[in-house]
Design a protein around this motif. Structure first.
Motif, PDB file in Angstrom:
ATOM      1  N   GLU A 144       0.820  -1.208   0.000  1.00 38.40           N
ATOM      2  CA  GLU A 144       0.000   0.000   0.000  1.00 38.40           C
ATOM      3  C   GLU A 144       0.856   1.262   0.000  1.00 38.40           C
ATOM      4  O   GLU A 144       0.504   2.280  -0.604  1.00 38.40           O
ATOM      5  CB  GLU A 144      -0.923  -0.011   1.215  1.00 38.40           C
ATOM      6  CG  GLU A 144      -1.909   1.140   1.251  1.00 38.40           C
ATOM      7  CD  GLU A 144      -2.889   1.023   2.409  1.00 38.40           C
ATOM      8  OE1 GLU A 144      -3.755   1.902   2.526  1.00 38.40           O
ATOM      9  OE2 GLU A 144      -2.781   0.060   3.195  1.00 38.40           O
ATOM     10  N   ASN A 145       2.008   1.214   0.658  1.00 32.17           N
ATOM     11  CA  ASN A 145       2.863   2.393   0.775  1.00 32.17           C
ATOM     12  C   ASN A 145       3.976   2.456  -0.270  1.00 32.17           C
ATOM     13  O   ASN A 145       4.806   3.367  -0.244  1.00 32.17           O
ATOM     14  CB  ASN A 145       3.480   2.451   2.173  1.00 32.17           C
ATOM     15  CG  ASN A 145       2.444   2.804   3.222  1.00 32.17           C
ATOM     16  OD1 ASN A 145       1.855   3.873   3.197  1.00 32.17           O
ATOM     17  ND2 ASN A 145       2.203   1.876   4.150  1.00 32.17           N
ATOM     18  N   ASN A 147       5.460   2.789  -4.239  1.00 30.31           N
ATOM     19  CA  ASN A 147       5.148   3.591  -5.422  1.00 30.31           C
ATOM     20  C   ASN A 147       5.134   2.704  -6.661  1.00 30.31           C
ATOM     21  O   ASN A 147       5.959   1.801  -6.797  1.00 30.31           O
ATOM     22  CB  ASN A 147       6.184   4.699  -5.630  1.00 30.31           C
ATOM     23  CG  ASN A 147       6.014   5.839  -4.653  1.00 30.31           C
ATOM     24  OD1 ASN A 147       4.911   6.159  -4.237  1.00 30.31           O
ATOM     25  ND2 ASN A 147       7.128   6.444  -4.254  1.00 30.31           N
ATOM     26  N   ASN A 160       2.574   6.891  -8.972  1.00 27.32           N
ATOM     27  CA  ASN A 160       1.573   7.092  -7.928  1.00 27.32           C
ATOM     28  C   ASN A 160       1.806   6.075  -6.824  1.00 27.32           C
ATOM     29  O   ASN A 160       2.410   5.023  -7.038  1.00 27.32           O
ATOM     30  CB  ASN A 160       0.156   6.912  -8.495  1.00 27.32           C
ATOM     31  CG  ASN A 160      -0.890   7.629  -7.664  1.00 27.32           C
ATOM     32  OD1 ASN A 160      -0.623   8.098  -6.551  1.00 27.32           O
ATOM     33  ND2 ASN A 160      -2.101   7.731  -8.190  1.00 27.32           N
ATOM     34  N   LYS A 161       1.317   6.381  -5.634  1.00 24.99           N
ATOM     35  CA  LYS A 161       1.380   5.430  -4.536  1.00 24.99           C
ATOM     36  C   LYS A 161       0.348   4.334  -4.782  1.00 24.99           C
ATOM     37  O   LYS A 161      -0.775   4.611  -5.214  1.00 24.99           O
ATOM     38  CB  LYS A 161       1.100   6.133  -3.203  1.00 24.99           C
ATOM     39  CG  LYS A 161       1.470   5.291  -1.984  1.00 24.99           C
ATOM     40  CD  LYS A 161       1.241   6.051  -0.694  1.00 24.99           C
ATOM     41  CE  LYS A 161      -0.229   6.017  -0.325  1.00 24.99           C
ATOM     42  NZ  LYS A 161      -0.474   6.456   1.059  1.00 24.99           N
ATOM     43  N   GLY A 163      -1.379   2.729  -2.764  1.00 24.94           N
ATOM     44  CA  GLY A 163      -2.559   2.949  -1.932  1.00 24.94           C
ATOM     45  C   GLY A 163      -3.604   3.823  -2.589  1.00 24.94           C
ATOM     46  O   GLY A 163      -4.788   3.766  -2.223  1.00 24.94           O
ATOM     47  N   ALA A 164      -3.208   4.618  -3.578  1.00 25.93           N
ATOM     48  CA  ALA A 164      -4.165   5.487  -4.268  1.00 25.93           C
ATOM     49  C   ALA A 164      -5.141   4.682  -5.117  1.00 25.93           C
ATOM     50  O   ALA A 164      -6.192   5.192  -5.500  1.00 25.93           O
ATOM     51  CB  ALA A 164      -3.424   6.495  -5.151  1.00 25.93           C
ATOM     52  N   PHE A 165      -4.801   3.423  -5.412  1.00 26.76           N
ATOM     53  CA  PHE A 165      -5.684   2.565  -6.197  1.00 26.76           C
ATOM     54  C   PHE A 165      -6.733   1.869  -5.329  1.00 26.76           C
ATOM     55  O   PHE A 165      -7.608   1.186  -5.841  1.00 26.76           O
ATOM     56  CB  PHE A 165      -4.873   1.495  -6.927  1.00 26.76           C
ATOM     57  CG  PHE A 165      -4.066   2.026  -8.077  1.00 26.76           C
ATOM     58  CD1 PHE A 165      -4.525   1.913  -9.378  1.00 26.76           C
ATOM     59  CD2 PHE A 165      -2.841   2.634  -7.858  1.00 26.76           C
ATOM     60  CE1 PHE A 165      -3.777   2.392 -10.437  1.00 26.76           C
ATOM     61  CE2 PHE A 165      -2.082   3.116  -8.908  1.00 26.76           C
ATOM     62  CZ  PHE A 165      -2.561   3.006 -10.203  1.00 26.76           C
ATOM     63  N   ILE A 167      -9.191   1.840  -1.454  1.00 26.74           N
ATOM     64  CA  ILE A 167      -9.836   2.618  -0.403  1.00 26.74           C
ATOM     65  C   ILE A 167      -9.592   1.883   0.911  1.00 26.74           C
ATOM     66  O   ILE A 167     -10.089   0.770   1.107  1.00 26.74           O
ATOM     67  CB  ILE A 167     -11.350   2.755  -0.652  1.00 26.74           C
ATOM     68  CG1 ILE A 167     -11.607   3.442  -1.998  1.00 26.74           C
ATOM     69  CG2 ILE A 167     -12.006   3.550   0.475  1.00 26.74           C
ATOM     70  CD1 ILE A 167     -13.059   3.467  -2.389  1.00 26.74           C
ATOM     71  N   THR A 172     -11.210  -1.143  -4.248  1.00 28.40           N
ATOM     72  CA  THR A 172     -10.460  -0.259  -5.122  1.00 28.40           C
ATOM     73  C   THR A 172     -11.349   0.872  -5.608  1.00 28.40           C
ATOM     74  O   THR A 172     -12.560   0.844  -5.488  1.00 28.40           O
ATOM     75  CB  THR A 172      -9.907  -1.016  -6.344  1.00 28.40           C
ATOM     76  OG1 THR A 172     -10.991  -1.564  -7.078  1.00 28.40           O
ATOM     77  CG2 THR A 172      -8.960  -2.108  -5.940  1.00 28.40           C
ATOM     78  N   GLN A 173     -10.715   1.881  -6.154  1.00 30.50           N
ATOM     79  CA  GLN A 173     -11.437   3.024  -6.683  1.00 30.50           C
ATOM     80  C   GLN A 173     -12.315   2.600  -7.851  1.00 30.50           C
ATOM     81  O   GLN A 173     -12.055   1.594  -8.503  1.00 30.50           O
ATOM     82  CB  GLN A 173     -10.448   4.097  -7.174  1.00 30.50           C
ATOM     83  CG  GLN A 173      -9.441   4.541  -6.134  1.00 30.50           C
ATOM     84  CD  GLN A 173     -10.036   5.512  -5.134  1.00 30.50           C
ATOM     85  OE1 GLN A 173     -11.186   5.903  -5.253  1.00 30.50           O
ATOM     86  NE2 GLN A 173      -9.256   5.891  -4.138  1.00 30.50           N
ATOM     87  N   VAL A 183      -8.752   3.151 -12.010  1.00 27.34           N
ATOM     88  CA  VAL A 183      -8.477   4.560 -11.763  1.00 27.34           C
ATOM     89  C   VAL A 183      -8.255   5.239 -13.105  1.00 27.34           C
ATOM     90  O   VAL A 183      -7.403   4.820 -13.893  1.00 27.34           O
ATOM     91  CB  VAL A 183      -7.235   4.728 -10.866  1.00 27.34           C
ATOM     92  CG1 VAL A 183      -6.865   6.198 -10.733  1.00 27.34           C
ATOM     93  CG2 VAL A 183      -7.497   4.135  -9.491  1.00 27.34           C
TER      94      VAL A 183
END
Length: 228
Positions: A144-145, A147, A160-161, A163-165, A167, A172-173, A183
């Motif tokens: 998650e942390n 890149n 992007n990190k 984790g941005a993918f 929630i 996921t997003q 995403v």
């Protein structure tokens, strides 16, 4: 899922997205004769969640259930425009076969569903403790942390990190036009030309050590093939 039809002519005339495309393709895009075919390209790999492992590289040949890329390059003679991406994760205690896993089966879990425990009682205690093992409720915090860095022709196109993918490391997003938990790249799609080297690298902090078990990651690139 609604169609991912793009206004290719507008992209070709008002942005620099297609500037590296061959002249015949660029002309077709600008005069409106170019065609598009929606698709998703993916790559799966067993990975150590530490260091700088690569998910798409020049050592892996195309194989069903494993990767759509041939040794780090796009197959065929059509360019591919990446408009959205997703990441999925799978875990196994010891097995290392990439194509036998169910990737991110916890994605659609809701908060009230008991996935946090290592086991669940299948009949709520009616006939004693009939417990079965369940998969992890979230992706590992190490992943998650980390890149994600996607490069084409040795030029970084997306960073992007991981984790941005997701929630809270679980669901996921989602974007309105698709139901595959992707995403959107918005106004910055990525053009991949045939024979262009592609690299997808996960970068972990130098202090990170990989958690116990066998870890698998899937990267999906959604978009359209473009051709004349």
């Amino acid at each position: 899922m609604r169609s991912n039809v793009l206004n290719l002519q507008e992209l070709a005339t008002t942005t620099n997205v297609f500037d590296s495309a061959p002249a015949t393709l660029l002309e077709g895009l600008r005069n409106g004769t170019a065609k598009q075919n929606e698709s998703i390209l993916f790559a799966r790999k067993q990975m150590v969640l530490a260091g700088t492992p690569e998910l798409i590289d020049n050592d892996q040949s195309r194989a069903d259930g494993v990767t759509d890329f041939e040794k780090g390059k796009l197959q065929g003679n059509q360019a591919f425009l990446v408009t959205r991406m997703f990441i999925k994760y799978a875990f196994d205690a010891s097995d290392t076969v990439v194509y036998t896993k169910r990737y991110s089966q916890f994605i659609y879990a809701i908060d009230s569903f008991v996935l946090q425990a290592t086991t669940i009682d299948t009949d709520a205690g009616a006939t004693g403790n009939q417990t079965v093992a369940v998969n992890a409720a979230t992706i590992p915090v190490q992943l998650e942390n980390a890149n994600l860095v996607l490069s084409v022709n040795n030029a970084v196109k997306y960073r992007n990190k991981v984790g941005a993918f997701f929630i809270r490391g679980t669901q996921t997003q989602k974007v309105a036009d698709h139901d595959d938990n992707s995403v959107s790249l918005g106004l910055a799609p990525i053009l991949i030309l045939p024979e262009s080297p592609i690299q997808a690298q996960f970068r972990f902090n130098t202090g990170v050590t990989t958690p116990t078990g066998v870890h698998f990651v899937e990267l999906g690139l959604g978009g359209v093939y473009v051709y004349v």
